[in-house]
Design an enzyme around this catalytic site. Structure first.
Site, PDB file in Angstrom:
ATOM      1  N   CYS A  22      -2.502   8.503   3.911  1.00  0.00           N
ATOM      2  CA  CYS A  22      -2.311   8.043   2.528  1.00  0.00           C
ATOM      3  C   CYS A  22      -3.549   8.336   1.705  1.00  0.00           C
ATOM      4  CB  CYS A  22      -2.027   6.552   2.528  1.00  0.00           C
ATOM      5  SG  CYS A  22      -3.272   5.620   3.429  1.00  0.00           S
ATOM      6  N   GLU A  73       0.907  -1.153   0.000  1.00  0.00           N
ATOM      7  CA  GLU A  73       0.000   0.000   0.000  1.00  0.00           C
ATOM      8  C   GLU A  73       0.934   1.187   0.000  1.00  0.00           C
ATOM      9  OE1 GLU A  73      -3.230  -0.140   0.081  1.00  0.00           O
ATOM     10  OE2 GLU A  73      -3.741  -2.093   0.884  1.00  0.00           O
TER      11      GLU A  73
END
Ligand code: NAP
Length: 709
Positions: free
Chosen positions: A308, A269
């Protein structure tokens, strides 16, 4: 609780947890990283795992951890996750205190700590609702591979035989760990957690609590506090690495020989230039415009923009660019109170560290050099609210005001390529929906995008245009703005991850993330073999038509394959007419012989399918009070051969799956039900779902009351 609360004059080394014990090196090298309080700069601990026995930790997980978790079923593990969630939930305040030292505000604690506990609750509940109370999971339909049904094939999932190594970014010390730990644990795979160095002290405190709970089987959780750069050298095809962090680190790890040629499973990720698109209908004064502005401000300031999933690119109709900039700027003025999260009224805290602050400033300067214009905020050290409530500078703290940029040329590469991991976003104007799609896609694969519009055609066009570039799309409008969980909050039920630059991982995503820790295997064999392997009775496997009706058996007595076969019962034309009259279902196939015969599927008047399944219940039920407590539905109903008035049918019921509930004195039994006509043709198939007591003893008054509800 945390080892760091016992302050000593000598700076402590943040401990790791290996092989059932806390461990730290005797001493740390003078250049070992220092974890600091993000708001004051005060040193908290040295962070070093120098000399750690990583092969030993991995062997411990693969051995004892696998063994202990392997003794439990999905439901038993899920229940432990729920109990762990309750345990941590009651101790959140202890973690908040430490979280404030990372620069997090009260709202940020909720995202990281409560959010992490929420993940445990969700997997604790989904695991018991959606998985069998078993150790093997069936995937997909049964394939019949021989004419006589004696050779079948099917896919099963079993846990991977190694360890899940979870390498996390600095921004979510608790949630980042728990979002990966929960699905690994549920799958039955031991975890070794490796938090990022700067805020690893908060992860350490959370792990300490998790271990103190006494709920986790030995070997199921270990912690590395420190760099551990050779970690991947010790892993192989049995193991899995779930990485969260920057694209550059992901690339380096992806190129590790153990990944490239050693079969080590690796998902990442990584960073993401998430977009939010404002529809042309969402002009100032509409609820969508307001929701867009609120979302932009919230995403830029929560965790000081260090998420994020934060919005980095605000893609708006060119004619609304100025209005959007003005509205976001006024909202900053009104709502943002920058400072030490421990001071009352502060709404935005510090970045993770002075290094992080320097990185963010440098990235903004690069963007300005590339053509970006700062329209709100600055790179100067801001005045902040200090812990004692006074206002002024805070040189040790990593503070920065929100910075909003705009770009005269929205296709400038820098705005689509540089992830500024702080309270920074850019407003870009578009002139057509296709241009908006093009701008969003320039992120080259992102975690999440918001579409803000109340026009279904615009929403349909934008969502279908950007979906393949994203792991998640949030459509924000007047109907869901009040209830939406927000752009930046992945939920454990749904995919978290994204294609391309976002890394392609899928840490969350409900059962998807559990299966991610399991191997899919095609198993071929006879019906009896597949029944034995999966714990689910398969058609063609042995059945027992005993003297005792299976409804008279408690879960303790019932076995897969216990069955009951009814006698034939005829359905007359009068029965069909009566059923039509009493239900009002006078569809012509049941009432009009001529019209029914003209239908390509029916020989003439046919019985209602629902009449048949109602009568089937009358044929198989054993009516006296006993261990069967309730019928809670049926699944997979198919009507196959029509039953003409004057035909007869019988039902066969077979215990297919037995799922005791871990925390109740009853469980579920799924029965395979098949209706045959007098020519032995299949009329209907379905699964009957019942609740059955674990023993012949009456269930407790509490259970009776809950079932009545
Ligand atoms: P980072 O520098 O890439 O570090 C991430 C993790 O990798 C840290 O735990 C780091 O440990 C570890 N690491 C670095 N080199 C390693 C190696 N050779 N072997 C094993 N581990 C190694 O990222 P960060 O600065 O912590 O996090 C910020 C970035 O993460 C941003 O780009 C953000 O977008 C991204 N992020 C993405 C997501 C997502 O879900 N997509 C979520 C959060 C953050 P040390 O700290 O000890 O060096």
């Amino acid at each position: 609780m945390t080892s760091l609360s016992a302050a000593s004059s000598e700076l402590a080394i943040l401990p790791s947890y290996f092989q059932g014990q806390w461990w730290a090196p005797e001493s740390a090298a003078p250049d070992a990283p220092l974890a600091r309080d993000a708001t004051t700069g005060e040193p908290i601990a040295r962070v070093s795992a120098e000399g750690a026995d990583l092969p030993g930790a991995i062997a411990y997980a693969r051995g004892l951890g696998q063994r202990n978790l392997g003794e439990l079923t999905f439901h038993q593990r899920a229940l432990l996750l729920k109990q762990l969630a309750i345990f941590l939930n009651e101790r959140r305040a202890e973690l908040y205190e430490i979280s404030a030292r990372t620069g997090a505000t009260e709202k940020d604690h909720l995202i990281d700590i409560d959010g992490g506990v929420g993940v445990l609750f969700t997997f604790g509940s989904k695991g018991r609702r959606e998985l069998p109370n078993a150790k093997v999971m069936i995937d997909g339909p049964l394939e019949v591979l021989s004419r006589d049904g004696s050779f079948l094939g099917e896919h099963i999932y079993t846990r991977i035989p190694g360890v899940a190594v979870q390498i996390n970014a600095f921004n979510f010390p608790v949630w980042g760990m728990l979002e990966k730990f929960a699905p690994a644990f549920l799958a039955g795979v031991p975890s070794i957690v490796k938090p990022a160095t700067p805020k690893g002290y908060l992860t350490e405190a959370a792990v300490r609590l998790m271990l103190e709970s006494g709920l986790l089987p030995d070997g199921s959780l270990q912690l590395i506090s420190g760099a551990a750069r050779d970690l991947l050298d010790h892993l192989d095809y049995r193991d899995l690495v779930a990485f969260t962090g920057s694209a550059s680190t992901a690339k380096r790890l992806k190129e590790h020989p153990r990944v490239v040629s050693g079969g080590l499973r690796f998902t990442s990720e990584t960073d993401s230039l998430n977009a939010a698109i404002l529809g042309p209908d969402a002009v100032p004064g509409t609820p969508e415009f307001d929701a867009f502005v609120r979302s932009a401000v919230s995403e830029m300031t929560a965790k000081a923009g260090q998420k994020c999933t934060s919005i980095r690119r605000l893609i708006v109709p060119e004619q609304l660019r100025e209005s959007v900039i003005t509205a976001i700027s006024s909202s900053f003025q009104e709502r943002v109170r920058l400072g030490d999260p421990r001071a009352p009224g502060v709404t935005m805290g510090a970045l993770a560290s002075l290094d992080q602050l320097a990185d963010v400033r440098a990235a903004v300067r690069t963007m300005v050099a590339a053509g970006g214009e700062i329209v709100y905020g600055s790179l100067e050290a801001p005045a902040v609210i200090r812990q004692d409530g006074s206002e002024g500078d805070a040189p040790g703290g990593a503070f920065m005001s929100p910075v909003l940029l705009t770009w005269p040329e929205p296709t400038t590469a820098a705005v689509h390529e540089i992830e500024v991991f702080g309270p920074v976003a850019s407003v870009l104007g578009y002139r057509s929906l296709d241009e908006a799609l093009d701008l969003a896609a320039r992120g080259a694969g992102s975690l999440v995008a918001t579409v803000c519009s109340h026009d279904p055609l615009i929403v349909q066009y934008l969502v279908s245009g950007i979906a393949a570039h994203h792991g998640r799309v949030l459509v924000l409008d007047r109907d869901d703005a009040h209830s939406s969980t927000g752009h930046g909050s992945p939920v454990p039920h749904l995919l978290h991850g994204g294609p391309g630059r976002a890394g392609g991982g899928e840490e969350l995503g409900g059962m998807l993330s559990v299966r991610h820790h399991m191997q899919r295997t095609a198993v071929q064999g006879s019906p009896d073999v597949l029944t034995a392997v999966t714990g689910v009775w398969h058609p063609g496997a042995q059945r027992r038509f005993g003297e005792t009706h299976p409804f008279r058996k408690s879960l303790a007595e019932l076995r897969l394959g216990d069955a009951y076969a009814s006698p034939l019962r005829e359905v007359s034309l009068q029965d069909v007419s009566d059923f039509a009259a009493s239900t009002g279902d006078t569809f012509y196939a049941h009432t009009n012989a001529e019209a029914a015969a003209a239908n390509p599927f029916f020989p003439g008047i046919v019985a209602h399918g629902y009449l048949l399944i109602s009568w089937a219940a009358g044929l198989f039920v054993d009516p006296e009070p006993g261990p069967v407590l309730a019928n809670y539905g049926l699944e997979n109903l198919r009507f196959i051969t029509p039953l003409a008035a004057g035909d007869a049918f019988r039902v066969t019921l077979t215990a297919k799956q037995i799922t005791p509930r871990e925390d109740q004195d009853y469980g579920e039994v799924r029965w395979d039900a098949v209706l045959h006509n007098q020519h032995d043709e299949i009329v209907a198939t379905y699964d009957v779902l019942t609740l059955v007591a674990k023993t012949q003893a009456r269930v407790s008054a509490e259970t009776e009351a809950s079932l009545a509800v």
